[in-house]
Design a protein around this motif. Structure first.
Motif, PDB file in Angstrom:
ATOM      1  N   GLN A 108       0.821  -1.207   0.000  1.00 12.74           N
ATOM      2  CA  GLN A 108       0.000   0.000   0.000  1.00 12.74           C
ATOM      3  C   GLN A 108       0.857   1.261   0.000  1.00 12.74           C
ATOM      4  O   GLN A 108       0.551   2.236  -0.694  1.00 12.74           O
ATOM      5  N   SER A 109       1.933   1.217   0.758  1.00 11.64           N
ATOM      6  CA  SER A 109       2.827   2.373   0.788  1.00 11.64           C
ATOM      7  C   SER A 109       3.467   2.600  -0.572  1.00 11.64           C
ATOM      8  O   SER A 109       3.600   3.745  -1.037  1.00 11.64           O
ATOM      9  N   ARG A 110       3.855   1.504  -1.233  1.00 13.40           N
ATOM     10  CA  ARG A 110       4.449   1.647  -2.565  1.00 13.40           C
ATOM     11  C   ARG A 110       3.435   2.178  -3.567  1.00 13.40           C
ATOM     12  O   ARG A 110       3.777   3.005  -4.424  1.00 13.40           O
ATOM     13  N   LYS A 111       2.173   1.721  -3.489  1.00 12.55           N
ATOM     14  CA  LYS A 111       1.143   2.229  -4.390  1.00 12.55           C
ATOM     15  C   LYS A 111       0.884   3.712  -4.161  1.00 12.55           C
ATOM     16  O   LYS A 111       0.738   4.489  -5.108  1.00 12.55           O
ATOM     17  N   ALA A 125       3.670   5.579  -5.746  1.00  9.03           N
ATOM     18  CA  ALA A 125       3.545   5.663  -7.202  1.00  9.03           C
ATOM     19  C   ALA A 125       2.486   6.690  -7.607  1.00  9.03           C
ATOM     20  O   ALA A 125       2.679   7.470  -8.557  1.00  9.03           O
ATOM     21  N   LYS A 126       1.340   6.714  -6.880  1.00  9.46           N
ATOM     22  CA  LYS A 126       0.304   7.707  -7.190  1.00  9.46           C
ATOM     23  C   LYS A 126       0.802   9.130  -6.950  1.00  9.46           C
ATOM     24  O   LYS A 126       0.534  10.036  -7.745  1.00  9.46           O
ATOM     25  N   ASP A 127       1.525   9.317  -5.860  1.00  8.06           N
ATOM     26  CA  ASP A 127       2.049  10.653  -5.575  1.00  8.06           C
ATOM     27  C   ASP A 127       3.052  11.080  -6.646  1.00  8.06           C
ATOM     28  O   ASP A 127       3.074  12.261  -7.044  1.00  8.06           O
ATOM     29  N   LYS A 128       3.863  10.129  -7.124  1.00  3.85           N
ATOM     30  CA  LYS A 128       4.804  10.473  -8.199  1.00  3.85           C
ATOM     31  C   LYS A 128       4.064  10.843  -9.472  1.00  3.85           C
ATOM     32  O   LYS A 128       4.450  11.790 -10.173  1.00  3.85           O
ATOM     33  N   ALA A 129       2.977  10.098  -9.787  1.00  3.33           N
ATOM     34  CA  ALA A 129       2.187  10.424 -10.979  1.00  3.33           C
ATOM     35  C   ALA A 129       1.545  11.803 -10.852  1.00  3.33           C
ATOM     36  O   ALA A 129       1.537  12.590 -11.815  1.00  3.33           O
ATOM     37  N   ARG A 130       1.005  12.103  -9.665  1.00  5.13           N
ATOM     38  CA  ARG A 130       0.422  13.441  -9.470  1.00  5.13           C
ATOM     39  C   ARG A 130       1.488  14.527  -9.611  1.00  5.13           C
ATOM     40  O   ARG A 130       1.225  15.594 -10.182  1.00  5.13           O
TER      41      ARG A 130
END
Length: 349
Positions: free
Chosen positions: A114-117, A120-125
């Motif tokens: 969950q932390s990795r997901k 990844a979402k924060d990097k995409a944002r």
């Protein structure tokens, strides 16, 4: 013979520091115990405080005294800071070891996923925000350059530029209008004309029979709206007689044969050969002429709804189809007048 003194080792220094730290802590404890005993005697001798203001004054005095007093700090070579740090580190290690041994490995793995997901979402944002920032900066630069260019233009140049832009848009609109009218005519001739002819001859309304054949139009429809079967045993003389009867029926319903009209690129009507004049062609020609009259009346009315009506000689299948499609509607007090719904006027209002 004198015995040589034993050299002082590191363990001796550490033991000395430990003893000094213990004595210092004992002295601090004795001082705090004396202060506490004095406070207890003062509280026992003092009268009970009943007023909130007096209690607040005592608390303020105590806080100010604590703020003015020097904090307890160990001497430079004291081992007390190291012992405190060691105890804290040992406690953290013990808690971590207990958590790892007693915890669920699958739960830890799920938490890690969950932390990795989330990462990844924060990097995409972050990437989206950077791309948006780049686009906005480029847009700001373009707007600034456009404003600078406009500021250097004279009033006459700006007016001419606006006129050129309007002329370009007008040419584009005229070209799109001609293309749409051509597409509309093709649709009327290929798909809508046979269905209008079927309704006009007593068959189903437009949409009730998707594929209307020419043979069905020639044979006609029954009183129940069902297509009659074409006769296959007719002689040549009878066939010619039926053809003459069919032509008279076409003339009675749609009028005599006339060439169809098509709007050209320059907006002028262009005549073309109509080919065989049958029921579908006649119904398509009637529909096209009616739509052209309605469009011209609406364009020439200038927003006056009362002037956009067109007088029709009969309530044809084409007129009924336009009304059912909510594209046109009859005059509220005269069923021989029809006009298009002015959708553009509602948007302008």
């Amino acid at each position: 013979m004198e015995q040589e003194p034993r050299p002082i080792t590191h363990d001796d220094l550490h033991a000395t520091y430990v003893e000094r730290s213990i004595r210092e802590l004992q002295r601090a404890v004795q001082e705090e115990a004396g202060v506490l005993a004095e406070l207890r005697r003062g509280v026992a001798e003092a009268a009970p405080v009943t007023l909130a203001a007096a209690s607040l004054s005592i608390m303020i005095t105590a806080y100010e005294a604590a703020a003015r007093s020097d904090p307890f700090l160990p001497f430079a070579d004291s081992v007390l800071p190291a012992l405190v740090a060691l105890r804290k580190t040992h406690g953290v290690l013990a808690e971590s070891h207990t958590y790892l041994e007693g915890g669920d490995v699958s739960k830890l793995t799920s938490t890690l996923d969950q932390s990795r997901k989330r990462l990844a979402k924060d990097k995409a944002r972050l990437d989206d925000q950077r791309a948006l920032q780049t686009a906005l900066e480029a847009r700001i630069v373009a707007l600034r350059s456009g404003l600078e260019t406009q500021s250097t233009m004279t009033t006459a140049e700006k007016r001419q530029e606006a006129l050129d832009a309007l002329a370009t848009k007008k040419r584009e609109y005229d070209r799109d209008t001609a293309a749409l009218l051509k597409t509309l005519k093709q649709f009327i001739q290929d798909r809508l004309g046979p269905m209008l002819a079927a309704e006009e001859l007593g068959g189903p309304v437009v949409g009730g029979m998707a594929d209307v054949q020419s043979d069905a139009l020639a044979a006609g429809f029954s009183s129940q709206g069902k297509p009659r079967k074409p006769s296959s045993t007719a002689t040549e003389k009878a066939g010619k007689k039926n053809e003459d009867r069919r032509q008279r029926r076409i003339d009675e319903i749609w009028g005599s044969r006339a060439p169809a009209r098509e709007v050209g690129e320059d907006g002028e009507d262009e005549e073309e050969d109509t080919g065989d004049w049958d029921e579908a062609t006649a119904a398509a020609s009637e529909m096209q002429e009616l739509t052209e009259e309605l469009l011209n009346a609406l364009a020439g009315a200038g927003g006056d709804n009362s002037a956009s009506y067109v007088t029709i000689t009969r309530e044809s299948a084409a007129a009924r189809f336009l009304v059912r499609s909510k594209v046109a509607h009859f005059h509220p007090r005269d069923a021989t007048k029809l006009r298009l719904v002015d959708f553009g006027r509602e948007l302008d209002d």
